[in-house]
Design an enzyme around this catalytic site. Structure first.
Site, PDB file in Angstrom:
ATOM      1  N   HIS A   1       0.823  -1.214   0.000  1.00 26.38           N
ATOM      2  CA  HIS A   1       0.000   0.000   0.000  1.00 26.38           C
ATOM      3  C   HIS A   1       0.858   1.266   0.000  1.00 26.38           C
ATOM      4  O   HIS A   1       1.904   1.323   0.633  1.00 26.38           O
ATOM      5  CB  HIS A   1      -0.888   0.053   1.252  1.00 26.38           C
ATOM      6  CG  HIS A   1      -2.075  -0.841   1.183  1.00 26.38           C
ATOM      7  ND1 HIS A   1      -2.712  -1.317   2.308  1.00 26.38           N
ATOM      8  CD2 HIS A   1      -2.755  -1.343   0.122  1.00 26.38           C
ATOM      9  CE1 HIS A   1      -3.727  -2.077   1.950  1.00 26.38           C
ATOM     10  NE2 HIS A   1      -3.769  -2.109   0.631  1.00 26.38           N
ATOM     11  N   TYR A   2       0.355   2.275  -0.707  1.00 27.65           N
ATOM     12  CA  TYR A   2       0.898   3.614  -0.570  1.00 27.65           C
ATOM     13  C   TYR A   2      -0.259   4.593  -0.784  1.00 27.65           C
ATOM     14  O   TYR A   2      -0.864   4.572  -1.854  1.00 27.65           O
ATOM     15  CB  TYR A   2       2.000   3.890  -1.593  1.00 27.65           C
ATOM     16  CG  TYR A   2       2.793   5.132  -1.206  1.00 27.65           C
ATOM     17  CD1 TYR A   2       3.817   5.042  -0.279  1.00 27.65           C
ATOM     18  CD2 TYR A   2       2.478   6.370  -1.736  1.00 27.65           C
ATOM     19  CE1 TYR A   2       4.526   6.171   0.104  1.00 27.65           C
ATOM     20  CE2 TYR A   2       3.179   7.500  -1.349  1.00 27.65           C
ATOM     21  CZ  TYR A   2       4.206   7.404  -0.434  1.00 27.65           C
ATOM     22  OH  TYR A   2       4.892   8.514  -0.048  1.00 27.65           O
TER      23      TYR A   2
ATOM     24  N   TYR B   1       3.398   2.923   9.131  1.00 28.48           N
ATOM     25  CA  TYR B   1       4.674   3.134   8.456  1.00 28.48           C
ATOM     26  C   TYR B   1       5.766   2.209   8.988  1.00 28.48           C
ATOM     27  O   TYR B   1       6.751   2.633   9.571  1.00 28.48           O
ATOM     28  CB  TYR B   1       5.068   4.608   8.556  1.00 28.48           C
ATOM     29  CG  TYR B   1       4.117   5.489   7.782  1.00 28.48           C
ATOM     30  CD1 TYR B   1       4.211   5.617   6.398  1.00 28.48           C
ATOM     31  CD2 TYR B   1       3.090   6.166   8.437  1.00 28.48           C
ATOM     32  CE1 TYR B   1       3.316   6.404   5.687  1.00 28.48           C
ATOM     33  CE2 TYR B   1       2.195   6.957   7.730  1.00 28.48           C
ATOM     34  CZ  TYR B   1       2.311   7.067   6.353  1.00 28.48           C
ATOM     35  OH  TYR B   1       1.422   7.847   5.641  1.00 28.48           O
TER      36      TYR B   1
ATOM     37  N   HIS C   1       5.492  -3.581   5.040  1.00 25.52           N
ATOM     38  CA  HIS C   1       4.818  -4.871   5.067  1.00 25.52           C
ATOM     39  C   HIS C   1       4.217  -5.156   3.701  1.00 25.52           C
ATOM     40  O   HIS C   1       3.999  -4.247   2.893  1.00 25.52           O
ATOM     41  CB  HIS C   1       3.724  -4.896   6.138  1.00 25.52           C
ATOM     42  CG  HIS C   1       2.724  -3.780   6.003  1.00 25.52           C
ATOM     43  ND1 HIS C   1       2.990  -2.476   6.380  1.00 25.52           N
ATOM     44  CD2 HIS C   1       1.452  -3.765   5.529  1.00 25.52           C
ATOM     45  CE1 HIS C   1       1.937  -1.714   6.151  1.00 25.52           C
ATOM     46  NE2 HIS C   1       0.989  -2.472   5.632  1.00 25.52           N
TER      47      HIS C   1
END
Length: 317
Positions: free
Chosen positions: A245-246, A251, A254
């Site tokens: 994910h971004y 943070y 993973h």
């Protein structure tokens, strides 16, 4: 001491999603019932209670359920209507230990960040240039206190979830994600998580492909994930989707590992999920590309970056 849900005092609904059959609510729990190391940091109310979020989700149906209709698994039914070949019926299942109605996830003490995350919010697509990352996003990430990822460190050092580990090395470990209960959910709902031990990798922006970089780590995660799902669950290569994910929800780097047949998961949407295979390919071709790309993603109106990122969009070329 296990949390007693009867001690929960409701305040308000944060969000509801009829499509995913889930409901997020905010309330409080007695501070004495919470065994978190953060309990003293969150500030209990004057009556000794801590803010708490409950996420209520309908559990998936076991595949054996239809076979049990004739044996009385349904306690009651009510016909809602019918026309031609179609009939609509409400049904009530008998109470059984192996057939829970709900999965209830508890976050306590819940911070303001948690409350915003689980609240209903509008999504806006934003463009994050390398300049915006350095000026806005990176300071935002660095400002997070270590307590926000204490639960990750608890898993990594074996304080929690040690019994659930499927794979562990000096660089990473893999375990079932809390979203998936292997004992009650079908295999098609499989959801595993790979947690990297190196705390300096906060997001995919930190990944590098040069000599001494992160390609060996990423390849090892990919190989281990495929090996685990084949050995433990009988799934052939290509049966799972690995992505990052971004912006991530926390943070500490993973990788999500889900059954390829899953659909409708919000976290798999374009503008948030990046396939691990693609990340490996990009870093192989251009080792520093993730630090120089302009990334476009959806940002919720309750996200801590929303105000600054939206205000800066008029200046993005």
């Amino acid at each position: 001491m296990p949390i007693q849900l009867q001690d929960f005092e409701f305040e308000r609904v944060l969000d509801e999603n009829p499509y995913f059959r889930c409901l997020n609510v905010l309330g409080t729990l007695p501070a004495s019932s919470v065994s978190s190391s953060d309990a003293s940091l969150s500030g209990s109310t004057s009556d000794g209670r801590l803010p708490a979020i409950l996420r209520l989700e309908r559990t998936p149906f076991p595949l054996t359920l239809p076979q049990e209709f004739s044996s009385g698994v349904l306690e009651n039914t009510k016909c809602l209507g019918s026309t031609d070949i179609y009939t609509w019926i409400n049904g009530w299942l008998k109470r059984r230990d192996d057939l829970p109605d709900l999965k209830i996830s508890v976050i306590c003490p819940a911070t303001d960040v948690h409350i915003r995350k689980y609240s209903k919010q509008d999504i806006l697509m934003v463009h994050e240039t390398t300049e915006l990352y350095e000026k806005v996003v990176k300071p935002y990430i660095q400002a997070f206190p270590p307590s926000r990822t204490q639960w990750v460190r608890n898993i990594l050092d074996g304080t929690s979830e040690a019994h659930s580990l499927l794979h562990s090395t000096d660089e990473f470990l893999i375990l079932p994600d809390m979203k998936w209960d292997p004992t009650t959910s079908p295999l098609t709902a499989l959801y595993l998580l790979a947690l990297v031990r190196d705390p300096s990798i906060r997001s995919m922006r930190d990944l590098r492909g040069s000599e001494g970089g992160h390609l060996p780590l990423l390849n090892a995660i990919r190989d281990a994930a495929h090996s685990i799902v084949e050995r433990k669950y009988g799934l052939v290569r290509g049966s799972v989707r690995l992505y990052v994910h971004y912006q991530p929800s926390y943070y500490h780097f993973h990788v999500h590992i889900v059954h390829a047949s899953q659909s409708g998961i919000m976290g798999m949407t374009v503008g948030q999920a990046h396939l691990l295979d693609d990340i490996i390919s990009l870093l192989t071709v251009a080792p520093d590309i993730l630090s120089s790309l302009t990334l476009t993603y959806g940002l919720g109106s309750q996200h801590g970056l929303y105000g600054q990122m939206v205000a800066a969009q008029n200046n993005v070329a």
